[in-house]
Write a protein that holds these residues in place. Structure first.
Motif, PDB file in Angstrom:
ATOM      1  N   MET A 111       0.844  -1.192   0.000  1.00 12.11           N
ATOM      2  CA  MET A 111       0.000   0.000   0.000  1.00 12.11           C
ATOM      3  C   MET A 111       0.880   1.242   0.000  1.00 12.11           C
ATOM      4  N   SER A 112       0.665   2.115  -0.964  1.00 10.68           N
ATOM      5  CA  SER A 112       1.437   3.348  -1.018  1.00 10.68           C
ATOM      6  C   SER A 112       0.979   4.304   0.070  1.00 10.68           C
ATOM      7  N   ILE A 113       1.935   5.075   0.602  1.00  6.46           N
ATOM      8  CA  ILE A 113       1.648   6.029   1.671  1.00  6.46           C
ATOM      9  C   ILE A 113       1.820   7.435   1.126  1.00  6.46           C
ATOM     10  N   ASN A 114       0.829   8.282   1.355  1.00  2.19           N
ATOM     11  CA  ASN A 114       0.879   9.667   0.917  1.00  2.19           C
ATOM     12  C   ASN A 114       0.898  10.589   2.118  1.00  2.19           C
ATOM     13  N   LYS A 115       1.698  11.648   2.017  1.00  3.48           N
ATOM     14  CA  LYS A 115       1.772  12.633   3.104  1.00  3.48           C
ATOM     15  C   LYS A 115       0.854  13.799   2.788  1.00  3.48           C
ATOM     16  N   ILE A 116       0.097  14.223   3.794  1.00  2.00           N
ATOM     17  CA  ILE A 116      -0.776  15.378   3.649  1.00  2.00           C
ATOM     18  C   ILE A 116      -0.107  16.580   4.289  1.00  2.00           C
ATOM     19  N   GLU A 117       0.186  17.571   3.473  1.00  2.00           N
ATOM     20  CA  GLU A 117       0.794  18.808   3.963  1.00  2.00           C
ATOM     21  C   GLU A 117      -0.145  19.971   3.649  1.00  2.00           C
ATOM     22  N   CYS A 118      -0.508  20.745   4.663  1.00  2.00           N
ATOM     23  CA  CYS A 118      -1.289  21.956   4.428  1.00  2.00           C
ATOM     24  C   CYS A 118      -0.568  23.134   5.057  1.00  2.00           C
ATOM     25  N   PRO A 119      -0.766  24.335   4.517  1.00  2.00           N
ATOM     26  CA  PRO A 119      -0.047  25.512   5.014  1.00  2.00           C
ATOM     27  C   PRO A 119      -0.574  25.951   6.369  1.00  2.00           C
ATOM     28  N   LEU A 120       0.295  26.561   7.161  1.00  2.00           N
ATOM     29  CA  LEU A 120      -0.102  27.101   8.463  1.00  2.00           C
ATOM     30  C   LEU A 120      -0.727  28.477   8.251  1.00  2.00           C
ATOM     31  N   ILE A 121      -1.979  28.483   7.801  1.00  2.00           N
ATOM     32  CA  ILE A 121      -2.667  29.737   7.531  1.00  2.00           C
ATOM     33  C   ILE A 121      -3.874  29.862   8.450  1.00  2.00           C
ATOM     34  N   ASP A 122      -4.329  31.091   8.613  1.00  2.00           N
ATOM     35  CA  ASP A 122      -5.501  31.327   9.435  1.00  2.00           C
ATOM     36  C   ASP A 122      -6.755  31.063   8.610  1.00  2.00           C
TER      37      ASP A 122
END
Length: 391
Positions: A1-12
């Motif tokens: 199973m492939s693993i994906n990383k979830i990255e989101c910006p530190l925004i308000d």
């Protein structure tokens, strides 16, 4: 199973303006849409959209469908011995569809041959919970930041993951989703027509008692703003928090549906919880001086909204503790096959902190008789730890 990383910006997250709506997007191709695009343009802005061709590799797309029709025989062989809830769209009592439980094999026979006066719609079927090893679909990365189902799965509680199967003409009444959550729905086969109302527009539909109609009829409400969206096979629709909607199957249709909450809409859920409490308090205001008034308000709130203040705070504390552990590297897995990046974990914690700060100034919290001491201690400790580690 492939693993994906979830990255989101530190925004308000801007204060959501319920009187300002973006135009619903035309179709977005799944292969051309990034997680950050969806996060920034739809999830944060609480704006609906359609994402096309999202389910082409799902097992259910390949096995539940034959010649662009529902593969009834496969579903009978695979799931026939299971039971599922079924609503009769032609049998309405107390402003809702009458429901029964039915064997899946019996329902498939109905779908193939229905000739009676019933219009049966298999709804809210917890198939993933009933068969946890059956990987008939994958959660798309756009919808993977899902605290609600993460909490449910970690604590072995009922999830918010459903399968719907219905004939042409079956329908879901006008409603807002549970907890004022987000929802997503993917058509495996068939076609749906959605009517969505920007928050506040539903108030124009209420009668003198504050009740909504079972179905919206445009010719009777010419002053109401709404969007009509056609969802085809393979399409995902994102329904934001607080958007009332009704849905009709224009063909025999199967869909996979989730309700979900995360850092982008938890403040909307918290606001809705407070609004519902205020409504309850007003309804039984004549009993305000009784010692049971506050506890009765919470009891009624839970029956109406699905959770009370203690449930919401316990849910928030659980996610916060888990994210704090993840920040320390003790666990990085989110829901399903996705890993949460450090900034995503911090984003969650920062917005949990904002809601917790609002909770601790609420009269219900300040009145120690209405909150268990352990919850009070938990939330104060968590607030301190988030402040220390994320600022």
């Amino acid at each position: 199973m492939s693993i994906n990383k979830i990255e989101c910006p530190l925004i308000d997250i801007p204060e959501y303006n319920y009187n300002c709506w973006s135009v619903v997007s035309s179709s977005l191709e799944c292969s051309e849409l990034s997680f950050l695009d969806f996060f920034s343009n739809f999830m944060i802005k609480n704006t609906p959209c359609i994402i096309r061709n999202i389910a082409s590799e799902w097992e259910c797309t390949k096995k539940w469908v034959c010649n662009n029709e529902i593969n009834y025989d496969y579903l009978k062989d695979k799931y026939g011995n299971l039971e599922a809830p079924v609503a009769d769209c032609n049998n309405i009592q107390y402003n809702s569809h009458c429901k029964i439980d039915m064997k899946v094999t019996e329902y498939m026979d109905y779908m193939k041959h229905h000739k009676d006066n019933r219009l049966l719609y298999l709804k809210d079927w917890h198939l993933r919970r009933n068969k946890p090893d059956d990987n008939f679909y994958e959660i798309p990365i756009f919808f993977a930041l899902d605290w609600l189902n993460e909490f449910a799965m970690d604590n072995n509680e009922d999830d918010f993951m459903f399968v719907y199967i219905g004939p042409k003409g079956s329908w879901t009444p006008l409603h807002e989703d549970v907890y004022c959550s987000y929802s997503w729905s993917v058509n495996i086969v068939g076609r749906k027509k959605w009517i969505l109302f920007p928050p506040g527009e539903e108030d124009k539909l209420k009668d003198s008692f504050g009740n909504l109609p079972l179905l919206f009829e445009a010719e009777k409400h010419t002053n109401v703003k709404y969007y009509e969206i056609i969802q085809e096979k393979g399409d995902a629709i994102f329904v934001p928090s607080g958007w009332h909607h009704q849905v009709a199957n224009e063909l025999n249709t199967i869909s996979v549906n989730h309700n979900w909450i995360n850092a982008c809409n938890v403040h909307i859920v918290w606001t809705a919880l407070q609004t519902n409490l205020t409504m309850v308090e007003h309804q039984i205001e004549e009993f305000k001086d009784s010692p049971e008034y506050s506890s009765q308000c919470q009891l009624i709130l839970k029956s109406l909204f699905g959770m009370d203040f203690k449930d919401f705070i316990s849910f928030l504390c659980y996610i916060a503790k888990k994210r704090l552990n993840q920040l320390e590297g003790k666990s990085r897995m989110g829901l399903s096959k996705y890993i949460l990046g450090i900034d995503t974990i911090k984003f969650d914690l920062i917005h949990i902190l904002k809601v917790m700060e609002s909770i601790t100034t609420h009269p219900i919290f300040l009145n120690k008789q209405n909150i268990l001491p352990s919850i009070t201690e938990d939330i104060i400790k968590i607030k301190h730890e988030i402040t220390e580690k994320c600022h």
